[in-house]
Design a protein around this motif. Structure first.
Motif, PDB file in Angstrom:
ATOM      1  N   ALA A   1       0.856  -1.191   0.000  1.00  0.00           N
ATOM      2  CA  ALA A   1       0.000   0.000   0.000  1.00  0.00           C
ATOM      3  C   ALA A   1       0.884   1.230   0.000  1.00  0.00           C
ATOM      4  O   ALA A   1       1.925   1.248   0.653  1.00  0.00           O
ATOM      5  CB  ALA A   1      -0.908  -0.001   1.223  1.00  0.00           C
ATOM      6  N   PRO A   2       0.497   2.257  -0.718  1.00  0.00           N
ATOM      7  CA  PRO A   2       1.334   3.461  -0.768  1.00  0.00           C
ATOM      8  C   PRO A   2       1.179   4.298   0.499  1.00  0.00           C
ATOM      9  O   PRO A   2       0.149   4.276   1.170  1.00  0.00           O
ATOM     10  CB  PRO A   2       0.779   4.216  -1.983  1.00  0.00           C
ATOM     11  CG  PRO A   2      -0.667   3.806  -2.025  1.00  0.00           C
ATOM     12  CD  PRO A   2      -0.699   2.376  -1.570  1.00  0.00           C
ATOM     13  N   TRP A   3       2.241   5.028   0.819  1.00  0.00           N
ATOM     14  CA  TRP A   3       2.148   6.031   1.869  1.00  0.00           C
ATOM     15  C   TRP A   3       1.432   7.254   1.316  1.00  0.00           C
ATOM     16  O   TRP A   3       1.623   7.638   0.171  1.00  0.00           O
ATOM     17  CB  TRP A   3       3.539   6.444   2.345  1.00  0.00           C
ATOM     18  CG  TRP A   3       4.296   5.398   3.079  1.00  0.00           C
ATOM     19  CD1 TRP A   3       5.393   4.709   2.645  1.00  0.00           C
ATOM     20  CD2 TRP A   3       4.024   4.902   4.397  1.00  0.00           C
ATOM     21  NE1 TRP A   3       5.819   3.833   3.609  1.00  0.00           N
ATOM     22  CE2 TRP A   3       4.998   3.926   4.692  1.00  0.00           C
ATOM     23  CE3 TRP A   3       3.046   5.190   5.357  1.00  0.00           C
ATOM     24  CZ2 TRP A   3       5.032   3.242   5.900  1.00  0.00           C
ATOM     25  CZ3 TRP A   3       3.074   4.510   6.565  1.00  0.00           C
ATOM     26  CH2 TRP A   3       4.056   3.553   6.836  1.00  0.00           C
ATOM     27  N   ASN A   4       0.592   7.877   2.141  1.00  0.00           N
ATOM     28  CA  ASN A   4      -0.062   9.133   1.780  1.00  0.00           C
ATOM     29  C   ASN A   4       0.341  10.198   2.792  1.00  0.00           C
ATOM     30  O   ASN A   4       0.205  10.000   4.007  1.00  0.00           O
ATOM     31  CB  ASN A   4      -1.584   8.967   1.767  1.00  0.00           C
ATOM     32  CG  ASN A   4      -2.051   8.019   0.686  1.00  0.00           C
ATOM     33  OD1 ASN A   4      -1.694   8.184  -0.481  1.00  0.00           O
ATOM     34  ND2 ASN A   4      -2.825   7.023   1.047  1.00  0.00           N
ATOM     35  N   LEU A   5       0.831  11.311   2.288  1.00  0.00           N
ATOM     36  CA  LEU A   5       1.326  12.385   3.146  1.00  0.00           C
ATOM     37  C   LEU A   5       0.451  13.621   2.974  1.00  0.00           C
ATOM     38  O   LEU A   5       0.165  14.040   1.851  1.00  0.00           O
ATOM     39  CB  LEU A   5       2.775  12.722   2.789  1.00  0.00           C
ATOM     40  CG  LEU A   5       3.461  13.791   3.640  1.00  0.00           C
ATOM     41  CD1 LEU A   5       3.639  13.302   5.071  1.00  0.00           C
ATOM     42  CD2 LEU A   5       4.806  14.166   3.038  1.00  0.00           C
ATOM     43  N   THR A   6       0.025  14.190   4.093  1.00  0.00           N
ATOM     44  CA  THR A   6      -0.712  15.446   4.068  1.00  0.00           C
ATOM     45  C   THR A   6      -0.034  16.446   5.005  1.00  0.00           C
ATOM     46  O   THR A   6       0.619  16.061   5.981  1.00  0.00           O
ATOM     47  CB  THR A   6      -2.176  15.266   4.499  1.00  0.00           C
ATOM     48  OG1 THR A   6      -2.217  14.689   5.816  1.00  0.00           O
ATOM     49  CG2 THR A   6      -2.916  14.355   3.522  1.00  0.00           C
ATOM     50  N   ALA A   7      -0.176  17.713   4.696  1.00  0.00           N
ATOM     51  CA  ALA A   7       0.410  18.773   5.512  1.00  0.00           C
ATOM     52  C   ALA A   7      -0.682  19.737   5.936  1.00  0.00           C
ATOM     53  O   ALA A   7      -1.648  19.982   5.205  1.00  0.00           O
ATOM     54  CB  ALA A   7       1.495  19.516   4.734  1.00  0.00           C
ATOM     55  N   SER A   8      -0.535  20.284   7.141  1.00  0.00           N
ATOM     56  CA  SER A   8      -1.521  21.233   7.646  1.00  0.00           C
ATOM     57  C   SER A   8      -0.842  22.244   8.552  1.00  0.00           C
ATOM     58  O   SER A   8       0.278  22.035   9.027  1.00  0.00           O
ATOM     59  CB  SER A   8      -2.631  20.505   8.412  1.00  0.00           C
ATOM     60  OG  SER A   8      -2.103  19.875   9.565  1.00  0.00           O
ATOM     61  N   ALA A   9      -1.537  23.353   8.778  1.00  0.00           N
ATOM     62  CA  ALA A   9      -1.091  24.385   9.705  1.00  0.00           C
ATOM     63  C   ALA A   9      -2.155  24.547  10.777  1.00  0.00           C
ATOM     64  O   ALA A   9      -3.349  24.341  10.524  1.00  0.00           O
ATOM     65  CB  ALA A   9      -0.864  25.710   8.984  1.00  0.00           C
ATOM     66  N   VAL A  10      -1.727  24.904  11.983  1.00  0.00           N
ATOM     67  CA  VAL A  10      -2.683  25.119  13.070  1.00  0.00           C
ATOM     68  C   VAL A  10      -3.700  26.181  12.669  1.00  0.00           C
ATOM     69  O   VAL A  10      -4.879  26.092  12.991  1.00  0.00           O
ATOM     70  CB  VAL A  10      -1.945  25.514  14.355  1.00  0.00           C
ATOM     71  CG1 VAL A  10      -2.908  25.948  15.434  1.00  0.00           C
ATOM     72  CG2 VAL A  10      -1.104  24.347  14.853  1.00  0.00           C
ATOM     73  N   THR A  11      -3.254  27.178  11.940  1.00  0.00           N
ATOM     74  CA  THR A  11      -4.138  28.185  11.364  1.00  0.00           C
ATOM     75  C   THR A  11      -3.573  28.616  10.024  1.00  0.00           C
ATOM     76  O   THR A  11      -2.356  28.674   9.852  1.00  0.00           O
ATOM     77  CB  THR A  11      -4.306  29.406  12.288  1.00  0.00           C
ATOM     78  OG1 THR A  11      -5.137  30.376  11.634  1.00  0.00           O
ATOM     79  CG2 THR A  11      -2.961  30.034  12.624  1.00  0.00           C
ATOM     80  N   SER A  12      -4.449  28.904   9.079  1.00  0.00           N
ATOM     81  CA  SER A  12      -3.973  29.378   7.774  1.00  0.00           C
ATOM     82  C   SER A  12      -3.890  30.904   7.729  1.00  0.00           C
ATOM     83  O   SER A  12      -3.371  31.466   6.770  1.00  0.00           O
ATOM     84  CB  SER A  12      -4.910  28.885   6.665  1.00  0.00           C
ATOM     85  OG  SER A  12      -6.232  29.357   6.877  1.00  0.00           O
ATOM     86  N   ASN A  13      -4.424  31.564   8.764  1.00  0.00           N
ATOM     87  CA  ASN A  13      -4.367  33.020   8.850  1.00  0.00           C
ATOM     88  C   ASN A  13      -3.593  33.395  10.114  1.00  0.00           C
ATOM     89  O   ASN A  13      -4.142  33.406  11.221  1.00  0.00           O
ATOM     90  CB  ASN A  13      -5.770  33.609   8.880  1.00  0.00           C
ATOM     91  CG  ASN A  13      -6.541  33.343   7.607  1.00  0.00           C
ATOM     92  OD1 ASN A  13      -6.107  33.723   6.522  1.00  0.00           O
ATOM     93  ND2 ASN A  13      -7.672  32.662   7.709  1.00  0.00           N
ATOM     94  N   VAL A  14      -2.314  33.701   9.923  1.00  0.00           N
ATOM     95  CA  VAL A  14      -1.410  33.954  11.039  1.00  0.00           C
ATOM     96  C   VAL A  14      -1.442  35.434  11.383  1.00  0.00           C
ATOM     97  O   VAL A  14      -1.340  36.293  10.508  1.00  0.00           O
ATOM     98  CB  VAL A  14       0.027  33.521  10.684  1.00  0.00           C
ATOM     99  CG1 VAL A  14       0.977  33.770  11.841  1.00  0.00           C
ATOM    100  CG2 VAL A  14       0.041  32.056  10.282  1.00  0.00           C
ATOM    101  N   THR A  15      -1.579  35.738  12.687  1.00  0.00           N
ATOM    102  CA  THR A  15      -1.564  37.126  13.134  1.00  0.00           C
ATOM    103  C   THR A  15      -0.344  37.434  13.992  1.00  0.00           C
ATOM    104  O   THR A  15      -0.169  38.576  14.422  1.00  0.00           O
ATOM    105  CB  THR A  15      -2.835  37.444  13.939  1.00  0.00           C
ATOM    106  OG1 THR A  15      -2.936  36.539  15.038  1.00  0.00           O
ATOM    107  CG2 THR A  15      -4.065  37.325  13.059  1.00  0.00           C
ATOM    108  N   GLY A  16       0.495  36.434  14.233  1.00  0.00           N
ATOM    109  CA  GLY A  16       1.710  36.637  15.008  1.00  0.00           C
ATOM    110  C   GLY A  16       2.940  36.506  14.149  1.00  0.00           C
ATOM    111  O   GLY A  16       2.954  36.909  12.983  1.00  0.00           O
ATOM    112  N   THR A  17       3.981  35.901  14.712  1.00  0.00           N
ATOM    113  CA  THR A  17       5.239  35.745  13.982  1.00  0.00           C
ATOM    114  C   THR A  17       5.606  34.280  13.769  1.00  0.00           C
ATOM    115  O   THR A  17       6.634  34.000  13.150  1.00  0.00           O
ATOM    116  CB  THR A  17       6.387  36.446  14.735  1.00  0.00           C
ATOM    117  OG1 THR A  17       6.518  35.865  16.044  1.00  0.00           O
ATOM    118  CG2 THR A  17       6.117  37.938  14.869  1.00  0.00           C
ATOM    119  N   THR A  18       4.795  33.352  14.275  1.00  0.00           N
ATOM    120  CA  THR A  18       5.087  31.926  14.111  1.00  0.00           C
ATOM    121  C   THR A  18       3.805  31.169  13.799  1.00  0.00           C
ATOM    122  O   THR A  18       2.685  31.663  14.036  1.00  0.00           O
ATOM    123  CB  THR A  18       5.715  31.315  15.387  1.00  0.00           C
ATOM    124  OG1 THR A  18       4.746  31.359  16.454  1.00  0.00           O
ATOM    125  CG2 THR A  18       6.977  32.057  15.792  1.00  0.00           C
TER     126      THR A  18
END
Length: 211
Positions: free
Chosen positions: A75-92
């Motif tokens: 079976a192939p590996w499936n990789l997904t990426a995400s961010a805690v928020t897509s609209n950042v208001t700070g510096t990280t």
């Protein structure tokens, strides 16, 4: 017979035997490996190479007049990426990579994050190029739109890649008021006019582009 999940890569197999007293045998006649069914290849040394398609493969080994079989599910590996928020208001922002597929993670697995925005703004990551980098923190030095790429690598296996986009918005952190190009306290004559300029700066100490 027994079954195992494998990814699209190489897997070295070995065979053991027991005698009539159910005791492990110190050695066996040279085993003969073959594929009884399904995709992939196997060498005389027992090195199985999965194909690039999902499916079941039956590996067969013969030694000393006895035969054993092993069913491998590729079976192939499936990789997904995400961010805690897509609209950042700070510096990280915290980024995460999630790998789904076979039940056993391959040895030597690493995750490498790269900023692929145009222009590149020199984002840094607190973890990168390691197994622990599946969760990392990106640090920005200016506002804008960013795209990140994460690549999963492991020895003898194909890489997997995923992407995630985030936008860092300017946040007003402080303002200054200046009377044109004058410096210090301003003393004005009566019945005169003076234009004052307010300048806002964001979390990176850059001028706010829209006020």
């Amino acid at each position: 017979d027994w079954s195992s999940d494998v990814c699209s890569s190489d897997l070295t197999l070995s065979v053991t035997g027991v005698d009539q007293f159910s005791q492990p045998m110190a050695s066996l006649p040279t085993p003969a490996w073959s594929l009884a069914k399904g995709p992939g290849t196997i060498t005389a040394a027992g090195l199985f190479t999965a194909s690039n398609q999902a499916g079941s493969t039956v590996v067969q080994v013969q030694s000393g007049g006895k035969t054993a079989q092993l069913t491998l599910t590729t079976a192939p590996w499936n990789l997904t990426a995400s961010a805690v928020t897509s609209n950042v208001t700070g510096t990280t922002v915290d980024l995460n990579a999630v790998l789904t597929g076979p039940s056993q993670l391959p040895a030597g697995l690493t995750y490498t994050w790269t900023e692929i925005s145009t222009p590149n703004r020199g984002v840094t990551f607190n973890k990168n190029g390691t197994l622990d980098a599946r969760s990392t923190r990106a640090t920005f030095n200016q506002a804008g739109s960013y795209r990140f790429q994460v690549t999963m690598n492991y020895p003898n296996g194909p890489a997997r890649t995923a992407w995630v986009d985030v936008t860092v918005a300017q946040q007003l952190t402080h303002m200054s008021i200046t009377p044109g190009n004058l410096v210090g306290n301003l003393v004005m004559d009566i019945a005169t006019r003076q234009k004052f300029v307010a300048q806002g700066r964001d979390q990176f100490n850059d001028p706010i582009t829209a006020e």
